[in-house]
Design a protein around this motif. Structure first.
Motif, mmCIF file in Angstrom:
data_model
loop_
_atom_site.group_PDB
_atom_site.id
_atom_site.type_symbol
_atom_site.label_atom_id
_atom_site.label_comp_id
_atom_site.label_asym_id
_atom_site.label_seq_id
_atom_site.Cartn_x
_atom_site.Cartn_y
_atom_site.Cartn_z
ATOM 1 N N HIS A 40 43.423 20.105 33.093
ATOM 2 C CA HIS A 40 43.849 21.069 34.107
ATOM 3 C C HIS A 40 43.109 22.399 33.956
ATOM 4 N N LEU A 41 42.914 22.843 32.735
ATOM 5 C CA LEU A 41 42.209 24.110 32.507
ATOM 6 C C LEU A 41 40.745 23.998 32.903
ATOM 7 N N ILE A 42 40.137 22.823 32.620
ATOM 8 C CA ILE A 42 38.741 22.635 33.014
ATOM 9 C C ILE A 42 38.623 22.587 34.527
ATOM 10 N N HIS A 43 39.544 21.916 35.175
ATOM 11 C CA HIS A 43 39.502 21.803 36.630
ATOM 12 C C HIS A 43 39.714 23.160 37.296
ATOM 13 N N SER A 44 40.583 23.973 36.757
ATOM 14 C CA SER A 44 40.837 25.300 37.325
ATOM 15 C C SER A 44 39.860 26.366 36.838
ATOM 16 N N LYS A 45 38.840 25.918 36.081
ATOM 17 C CA LYS A 45 37.777 26.811 35.596
ATOM 18 C C LYS A 45 38.317 27.898 34.669
ATOM 19 N N LYS A 46 39.411 27.631 34.002
ATOM 20 C CA LYS A 46 39.919 28.549 32.994
ATOM 21 C C LYS A 46 39.377 28.230 31.605
ATOM 22 N N LEU A 47 38.687 27.115 31.494
ATOM 23 C CA LEU A 47 38.052 26.727 30.245
ATOM 24 C C LEU A 47 36.757 26.026 30.584
#
Length: 272
Positions: free
Chosen positions: A32-39
Motif C-alpha cells: 500500500h505504501l509503495i502504491h501510494s508513493k509513500k515509500l
C-alpha cells in the motif's frame, strides 16, 4: 469516494509480516505504501522480503496455502520489475510504465480474489449437495382425472346418530375396576354344542348348505362360539357334516351328510 480518501484506506492485513531496516509491519501495508508513493520501491530490499517469506512458509509447514504462495510470487515479480525499471536509466515515459506495472499487479490481485471467491462458492455448493435432501414431496393438488376416481364420502350418520355419538364422547367414563369374571368363566361342553349343531342341520335336511355364522347366532359368549367350532370339527371328523369355503377367510358353509351320529359319543372322547 475521492482518490485521496481511497489512498487513506489501508488494505486487509494478512499473516505475513516484515521486519526490514526501513519498514516493519504487514506485507499488504508495504504494498500500500509503495502504491501510494509513500515509500520508494528502490529502498526496499526485495531479497530480504523473499527470505522472510520463505521462513514464514517453512514455519507454517503443511498449513501453508498454495494461493498465498502464488500471490506472493506474482507480487514479488511485479515489484522486482518495478525496481529494475527504477534503477535503470529511464526517460519521460518511465513513470507511465511504473503505473502500468502497478495496474498489472492490481489486475493480478483482482484475479486471485476472483479465483478465491469461486473456490469458496464451490465449497458452499459441495456442502449444500452433501446436506441436501434426496427427494422432495410433490406439493400439488390431486389431478382432476384422479379426483373423479375417488368414491363419494358416505358418513352413514343422521343428526340423531351424530348427537348420540357426541353424547357418548362427552359422557364421563366409569371408574376403572379390577374384574374377576374371567376367572370364573362358565365351562362350555363340546358334546352339547355338537348336539345343537346337529339339531339345526336336521331341521334343514341333508345336503342343505347353511353358513356357520347362522349356526352361531345364538351364542352368547366367545367361549361358546369356540366350543361350537370345535364341535363342528368333531362332526366333520365323524363324517356327519361337510364344509365348504370357496374363498380364503370367506364364509364357511356347512351341510348335513345324512349320517346319524350320537354327538355325545363323537365328542366326549376328546372333550369330556
Amino acid at each position: 469516494m475521492s482518490e485521496d480518501a481511497t489512498e487513506g484506506v489501508q488494505p486487509e492485513i494478512t499473516g505475513f509480516t516484515l521486519a526490514l531496516q526501513n519498514f516493519e509491519g504487514p506485507f499488504d501495508l508495504l504494498l500500500h505504501l509503495i502504491h501510494s508513493k509513500k515509500l520508494d520501491v528502490t529502498e526496499v530490499a526485495l531479497a530480504e522480503v523473499t527470505d522472510e517469506f520463505i521462513a514464514y512458509t517453512r514455519a507454517l509447514g503443511a498449513a501453508a496455502q498454495l494461493d498465498e504462495v502464488t500471490e506472493f510470487l506474482l507480487v514479488a515479480s511485479t515489484l522486482l520489475d518495478l525496481k529494475t525499471a527504477r534503477l535503470l536509466p529511464r526517460d519521460g515515459d518511465t513513470e507511465i510504465e511504473d503505473l502500468e506495472l502497478l495496474e498489472a499487479r492490481d489486475l493480478l490481485f483482482a484475479r486471485l480474489l476472483q479465483y478465491r471467491a469461486y473456490q469458496q462458492v464451490a465449497d458452499e455448493f459441495v456442502a449444500w449437495q452433501r446436506n441436501a435432501k434426496r427427494r422432495y414431496p410433490r406439493a400439488v393438488s390431486i389431478e382432476d382425472r384422479f379426483a373423479a376416481l375417488l368414491p363419494p364420502v358416505q358418513l352413514g350418520h343422521t343428526l340423531d346418530s351424530f348427537a348420540e355419538l357426541a353424547a357418548a364422547v362427552f359422557r364421563p367414563r366409569p371408574p376403572e375396576e379390577v374384574r374377576t369374571d374371567h376367572l370364573h368363566a362358565v365351562s362350555v361342553s363340546v358334546p352339547e354344542q355338537a348336539g345343537k349343531l346337529l339339531s339345526a342341520l336336521h331341521l334343514l335336511g341333508a345336503e342343505q348348505w347353511v353358513a356357520f355364522e347362522v349356526l352361531t347366532k345364538d351364542c352368547s359368549s366367545s367361549m361358546e362360539l369356540v366350543g361350537r367350532f370345535l364341535a363342528l370339527l368333531e362332526l366333520y371328523k365323524a363324517r356327519a357334516v361337510e364344509t365348504e369355503q370357496p374363498e380364503a377367510l370367506g364364509s364357511l358353509e356347512v351341510s348335513w351328510t345324512g349320517i346319524n351320529v350320537d354327538p355325545a359319543v363323537v365328542a366326549s372322547s376328546n372333550w369330556e
